[in-house]
Write a protein that holds these residues in place. Structure first.
Motif, PDB file in Angstrom:
ATOM      1  N   SER A   1       4.316   3.507  -8.980  1.00 55.97           N
ATOM      2  CA  SER A   1       4.763   3.242  -8.113  1.00 55.97           C
ATOM      3  C   SER A   1       5.839   4.869  -7.437  1.00 55.97           C
ATOM      4  O   SER A   1       5.836   5.904  -7.120  1.00 55.97           O
ATOM      5  N   ASP A   2       7.277   4.827  -8.624  1.00 49.32           N
ATOM      6  CA  ASP A   2       7.890   5.854  -8.864  1.00 49.32           C
ATOM      7  C   ASP A   2       7.370   6.536  -9.314  1.00 49.32           C
ATOM      8  O   ASP A   2       7.760   7.551  -9.553  1.00 49.32           O
ATOM      9  N   GLU A   3       6.830   6.030 -10.074  1.00 46.68           N
ATOM     10  CA  GLU A   3       6.069   7.882 -11.426  1.00 46.68           C
ATOM     11  C   GLU A   3       5.199   8.430 -10.407  1.00 46.68           C
ATOM     12  O   GLU A   3       5.390   9.398 -10.507  1.00 46.68           O
TER      13      GLU A   3
ATOM     14  N   ILE B   1       0.645  -0.946   0.465  1.00 46.20           N
ATOM     15  CA  ILE B   1      -0.636  -0.337  -0.050  1.00 46.20           C
ATOM     16  C   ILE B   1       0.653   1.109   0.062  1.00 46.20           C
ATOM     17  O   ILE B   1       1.606   1.803   0.619  1.00 46.20           O
ATOM     18  N   ARG B   2       0.501   1.851  -1.223  1.00 44.70           N
ATOM     19  CA  ARG B   2       1.875   3.235  -0.890  1.00 44.70           C
ATOM     20  C   ARG B   2       0.943   4.493  -1.455  1.00 44.70           C
ATOM     21  O   ARG B   2       0.399   4.603  -2.386  1.00 44.70           O
ATOM     22  N   PRO B   3       0.679   5.047  -0.413  1.00 48.04           N
ATOM     23  CA  PRO B   3      -0.160   6.529  -0.307  1.00 48.04           C
ATOM     24  C   PRO B   3       0.397   7.353  -1.513  1.00 48.04           C
ATOM     25  O   PRO B   3       1.472   7.800  -0.259  1.00 48.04           O
TER      26      PRO B   3
ATOM     27  N   GLY C   1       2.815  -2.388 -10.739  1.00 50.71           N
ATOM     28  CA  GLY C   1       2.029  -2.077  -9.496  1.00 50.71           C
ATOM     29  C   GLY C   1       4.501  -0.414  -8.338  1.00 50.71           C
ATOM     30  O   GLY C   1       3.739   0.420  -8.311  1.00 50.71           O
ATOM     31  N   ASP C   2       4.830  -1.550  -9.047  1.00 48.34           N
ATOM     32  CA  ASP C   2       6.266  -0.810  -9.334  1.00 48.34           C
ATOM     33  C   ASP C   2       6.662   0.200  -9.637  1.00 48.34           C
ATOM     34  O   ASP C   2       7.044   1.174  -8.737  1.00 48.34           O
ATOM     35  N   ILE C   3       6.085   0.552 -10.731  1.00 54.67           N
ATOM     36  CA  ILE C   3       6.509   1.169 -11.930  1.00 54.67           C
ATOM     37  C   ILE C   3       5.936   2.051 -11.566  1.00 54.67           C
ATOM     38  O   ILE C   3       6.022   3.365 -11.825  1.00 54.67           O
TER      39      ILE C   3
HETATM   40 MG    MG Z   1       9.774  -0.151  -7.100  1.00 48.90          MG
END
Ligand code: MG
Ligand code: IPM
Length: 325
Positions: free
Chosen positions: A222-224, A99-101, A218-220
């Motif tokens: 979230s960095d964006e 979970i990444r806010p 989700g990995d990509i």
């Molecule tokens: Mg990452």
């Protein structure tokens, strides 16, 4: 929770700026009046250099004895046989939801990333001429991540299911399963192709509330999203499972700035706030988040945000704010 009634937290400083930002997070938790037992676990690149092993089975056992993990950052060692510690912990503790806010003036969204399968299945065949990675999407895996996303979307409005089902059959299962869960739970949902989501995240980030997606997407994304917010250093994450959780800033160990005292501690501090929320200490979580916002509003910022403050300046400002009557 342990028999004594206190939460037991595995504290993992890790490598690079990990120990610096973790120190900040612990100082802020202390200022917020958080009480828990700390179990120090030294794993990562530093341990690999000393002992040839980044994490021993005993370390994993120690971590499993704790309720949750608070982690700084871990460097990946230059070892061809090495398996990422972070990925091992996510798998071993079955931390299925990442979970990444992301919050700033431009954006207020949460990415809910499936954390145990997809292209991170670990199922690979590597030859000299050809290498394959198996992308695994299961109904159960999709259902539980969709349930978690719906839980969050119930408080935050719209759910966007991000996928690539025009190309990947595996994502059709993901999309259909997420849609069914959202429908059953009465959550308003829309679907979006991942390339389109990547575009919209830059040109119109306000349109998103909660995104649910598979592991690598989700990995990509979230960095964006961190780029849209202004810095990776600001962003936190909670990796949660049924019985355990791991909290970590989403930045890496940044060896280039380690020891310089300029790492942004806010991602780690916000991760600590997420740990408070997970423990049911919502009031402490809200106060920490408000203190972080106050520091940002008052330009108490590290160089990644264009400021001139040190890690310690920012930490002290946040802690002092929390200790004000
Ligand atoms: Mg990452
Ligand atoms: C993250 C990181 C990890 C991932 C790496 C370090 C294995 O990029 O937490 O986003 O790919 O999940």
């Amino acid at each position: 929770m342990s028999s004594k009634g206190a939460w037991k937290v595995a504290v993992v400083p890790g490598d690079g700026i990990g120990p610096e930002v973790l120190r900040s997070a612990l100082a802020v938790l202390d200022a917020a009046g958080a009480k828990f037992e700390q179990v120090l676990v030294e794993i990562g690149f530093g341990r690999w250099k000393r002992l040839g092993l980044a994490m021993a089975d005993e370390d994993l056992e120690t971590i499993k004895q704790c309720d949750c993990v608070l982690l700084g950052a871990i460097t990946t060692p230059p070892d061809p046989d090495y398996r990422s510690i972070l990925l091992r912990l996510r798998k071993e503790l079955d931390l299925y939801a990442n979970i990444r806010p992301f919050r700033s003036k431009a954006i207020d969204l949460i990415i809910v990333r499936e954390n145990t399968e997809g292209l991170y299945s670990g199922l690979e065949e590597v030859g000299a001429e050809e290498a394959r990675t198996l992308r695994v999407v299961t109904r159960r895996g999709s259902e539980r991540i969709a349930e978690k996303a719906c839980e969050i979307a119930a408080k935050k409005k719209r759910l966007t299911i991000v996928h690539k089902s025009n190309v990947l059959q595996s994502d059709r299962l993901f999309l259909k399963t997420c849609q069914a869960v959202a429908m059953r739970r009465g959550i308003q949902s829309e679907e979006m192709l991942v390339d389109s989501a990547a575009y919209n995240l830059v040109v119109n980030p306000q349109r998103f509330d909660v995104i649910v997606t598979t592991n690598l997407f989700g990995d990509i994304l979230s960095d964006e999203a961190a780029g849209v917010v202004g810095s990776l250093g600001l962003c936190a994450s909670a990796n949660v499972g049924m019985n355990s959780a791991l909290f970590e800033p989403i930045h890496g160990s940044a060896p280039d700035i380690a020891g310089k005292g300029i790492a942004n501690p806010l991602g780690a501090i916000r991760s600590a706030a997420m740990m408070m929320e997970w423990m049911g200490e919502t009031e402490k979580a809200t106060r920490i988040e408000a203190a972080v916002q106050w520091a940002l509003d008052n330009d108490i910022k590290t160089p990644d945000l264009g400021g001139g403050c040190s890690t310690e300046d920012v930490t002290d400002a946040v802690a002092d704010y929390l200790e004000r009557p």
